[in-house]
Write an enzyme that holds these catalytic residues in place. Structure first.
Site, PDB file in Angstrom:
ATOM      1  CG  ASP A  41       7.769  -4.243  -5.006  1.00 34.24           C
ATOM      2  OD1 ASP A  41       6.780  -3.844  -5.647  1.00 34.24           O
ATOM      3  OD2 ASP A  41       7.714  -5.187  -4.197  1.00 34.24           O
ATOM      4  NE  ARG A  48       9.561  -2.025  -0.039  1.00 35.69           N
ATOM      5  CZ  ARG A  48      10.355  -0.981   0.103  1.00 35.69           C
ATOM      6  NH1 ARG A  48      10.476  -0.082  -0.880  1.00 35.69           N
ATOM      7  NH2 ARG A  48      11.036  -0.793   1.218  1.00 35.69           N
ATOM      8  N   GLY A  92      13.249   0.536  10.805  1.00 35.15           N
ATOM      9  CA  GLY A  92      13.888  -0.247   9.754  1.00 35.15           C
ATOM     10  C   GLY A  92      13.995   0.552   8.474  1.00 35.15           C
ATOM     11  CG  ASP A 112      18.309  -0.159   8.967  1.00 36.76           C
ATOM     12  OD1 ASP A 112      17.275  -0.285   8.272  1.00 36.76           O
ATOM     13  OD2 ASP A 112      19.188  -1.048   9.030  1.00 36.76           O
ATOM     14  CB  SER A 159      22.326  -2.391   8.726  1.00 38.79           C
ATOM     15  OG  SER A 159      23.484  -2.212   7.949  1.00 38.79           O
ATOM     16  CD  GLU A 204      13.376  -4.534  19.250  1.00 40.34           C
ATOM     17  OE1 GLU A 204      12.671  -5.354  18.656  1.00 40.34           O
ATOM     18  OE2 GLU A 204      14.296  -3.885  18.684  1.00 40.34           O
ATOM     19  CD  GLU A 257       8.824  -3.553   3.138  1.00 39.48           C
ATOM     20  OE1 GLU A 257       8.567  -4.484   3.946  1.00 39.48           O
ATOM     21  OE2 GLU A 257       9.667  -3.645   2.241  1.00 39.48           O
ATOM     22  CD  GLU A 294      11.626  -9.261   6.812  1.00 40.47           C
ATOM     23  OE1 GLU A 294      10.746  -9.112   5.953  1.00 40.47           O
ATOM     24  OE2 GLU A 294      12.832  -9.043   6.624  1.00 40.47           O
ATOM     25  CG  HIS A 320      10.163  -7.348  -2.771  1.00 41.86           C
ATOM     26  ND1 HIS A 320       9.367  -6.300  -2.350  1.00 41.86           N
ATOM     27  CD2 HIS A 320      10.736  -7.845  -1.640  1.00 41.86           C
ATOM     28  CE1 HIS A 320       9.460  -6.163  -1.050  1.00 41.86           C
ATOM     29  NE2 HIS A 320      10.281  -7.091  -0.587  1.00 41.86           N
TER      30      HIS A 320
END
Length: 283
Positions: A20, A23, A47, A69, A71, A103, A120, A129, A273
């Site tokens: 994108d 972005r 993130g 992140d 993940s 957190e 982002e 979100e 996107h």
């Protein structure tokens, strides 16, 4: 939370976001074309995904970059990307990658305060979100007084469109056959639902109204819940069957004094996107 973070560990969504251009280039320009803000700064990337924003910050001359992140899988790839670029802390670079929810990481990050937070976090129609709450938590916990949040301003816009904006006209002539009952069924099912679509500007039938502005530096989490009064003026030919929502974010001159940047998801701007969000009006 686990399902949310795992969904972002698959490569296809990262390919979509990196591809994108409006972005990614907006973030690149905000970070790399404002040396007065980034050079020598400590940056927190909330993130981080593949790590692209952190890599931009490193290339812009940040002294310390912490990429976080939720993940573990994608954080591992971000760590590998930083190492390949020569930016990873283990090879003498400025960038650290931490897996976990911001957190839940209090006391576990390699820095206590930062000069810049970049994220982002935006979802469809801006607020679909959960990342914004995390950014605000990071701001309140880690940002030094007077520090920068990038982007720092977000706006939500609304306009009226023709019913054709939803693409239902396709069913009215399918190789010469009228299949409009399907169009009617789709329209009825969509009433009261938000549909993510790329809206052609030719379907916009009213003026535009801004219904919300959020300041990332001062807002509270509860500011995401709001009502708004607005006025839309009909434009020729004046038929309205849907409402379209979109947003923009600003890397404003408050922090990006050398090169302010605006990222727009408007139907009048290059497609992102996020595209737009369509609401079908009840008849």
């Amino acid at each position: 939370d686990a399902a949310y973070f795992d969904s972002y560990s698959y490569f296809d969504i990262h390919r979509e976001m990196l591809g994108d251009k409006p972005r990614t280039e907006a973030y690149r320009d905000a970070l790399e074309l404002n040396p007065g803000l980034l050079r020598g700064a400590t940056v927190l990337d909330v993130g981080c995904g593949t790590g692209i924003l952190s890599l931009f910050a490193c290339r812009a001359g940040a002294a310390r970059v912490v990429a976080v992140d939720g993940s573990e899988r994608i954080a591992g790839f971000a760590r590998g990307h930083a190492e390949l670029a020569g930016y990873l802390d283990s090879v003498g670079g400025p960038m650290s990658v931490v897996a976990g929810k911001v957190e839940e990481l209090d006391g576990q990050l390699p820095v206590d305060k930062v000069d810049v937070i970049v994220s982002e976090w935006m979802g469809y129609a801006l607020l679909f979100e959960t990342m914004l709450d995390t950014v605000l938590h990071a701001r309140d916990r880690y940002l030094r007084p007077g520090g920068a949040v990038l982007p720092d301003i977000a706006n939500i816009y609304i306009a009226g469109t023709s019913e054709a904006a939803g693409g239902l006209g396709f069913w009215r002539n399918v190789y010469g056959f009228d299949m409009s009952p399907i169009a009617g069924a789709i329209a009825e099912a969509g009433r009261g639902q938000a549909v993510v679509l790329d809206i052609d500007r030719k379907h916009v039938r009213t003026t535009t109204a801004r219904v919300r502005q959020l300041d990332m530096c001062t807002m509270k989490p509860e500011d995401q819940d709001f009502t708004s009064e607005f006025t839309l003026e009909l434009l020729p030919p004046g038929e309205v069957g849907c409402i379209v929502l979109w947003f923009d974010t600003e890397f404003s001159g408050r922090h990006c004094q050398q090169h302010p940047v605006r990222l727009s998801t408007s139907p009048f701007e290059p497609t992102t996107h996020w595209v737009q969000t369509l609401l079908t009006l009840r008849k």
